[in-house]
Design an enzyme around this catalytic site. Structure first.
Site, short mmCIF file in Angstrom:
data_model
loop_
_atom_site.label_atom_id
_atom_site.label_comp_id
_atom_site.label_asym_id
_atom_site.label_seq_id
_atom_site.Cartn_x
_atom_site.Cartn_y
_atom_site.Cartn_z
CG HIS A 1 58.32 -53.17 34.26
ND1 HIS A 1 57.44 -52.34 33.60
CD2 HIS A 1 57.66 -54.33 34.43
CE1 HIS A 1 56.29 -52.96 33.41
NE2 HIS A 1 56.39 -54.17 33.91
CG PHE A 2 59.99 -54.52 30.18
CD1 PHE A 2 60.07 -55.78 30.75
CD2 PHE A 2 58.75 -53.92 30.08
CE1 PHE A 2 58.93 -56.45 31.16
CE2 PHE A 2 57.60 -54.58 30.50
CZ PHE A 2 57.69 -55.84 31.04
#
Length: 156
Positions: free
Chosen positions: A38-39
């Site tokens: 993420h991410f």
């Protein structure tokens, strides 16, 4: 923050039971496996965890106002707004204020800032119930001590 244990509050900075508000701090970990997905290449704190941090802050406020006699359980999230990214290593300041309490429910408004910059806000509704198990109460008492909950605030 201890993400693996879902403890998103590090310390209580201020608890004002007369004004029905709380300020807490939480240090986002500089590195954590959650940021790997993420991410990749652009790690940011998930909005759901920011919402949970606001809920936990509100929960500590409610525990103080209820003198640890009932446990708040998150029931409704309204008006949640993510206003900016929260990056690994940032220090969060979380403010929550009681808006309404009665009929077995409580409503708070909470917000998270990094420095002076507002990152998110929400209105949160909690169901208020007796502690479902004595072991949970013991655990909450220990966590209160760990994060600096001013127990004298509820014994006056």
């Amino acid at each position: 923050m201890q993400l693996d244990y879902f403890q998103l509050i590090d310390r209580i900075v201020d608890l004002d039971l007369d004004e029905k508000k709380i300020t807490v701090e939480a240090q986002v970990p500089a590195a954590h496996t959650i940021f790997e997905g993420h991410f990749p290449g652009f790690p940011i704190m998930p909005g759901v965890l920011l919402t949970e941090a606001m809920a936990q802050s509100s929960g500590w406020l409610l525990l103080g106002l209820l003198k640890f006699e009932r446990m708040p359980f998150l029931a409704i999230v309204k008006e949640a707004k993510m206003r900016g990214y929260v990056s690994p290593g940032q220090l969060l300041t979380i403010d929550a204020k009681l808006e309404h309490e009665g009929s077995g429910f409580a409503v708070t408004k909470a917000k998270i800032r990094v420095g002076k910059e507002l990152k998110c806000s929400a209105e949160l509704t909690f169901g208020l119930a007796p502690f479902p198990d004595p072991a949970l109460r013991v655990h909450m008492d220990a966590k209160a001590h760990e994060i600096g909950f001013p127990l004298q605030a509820i014994t006056q």
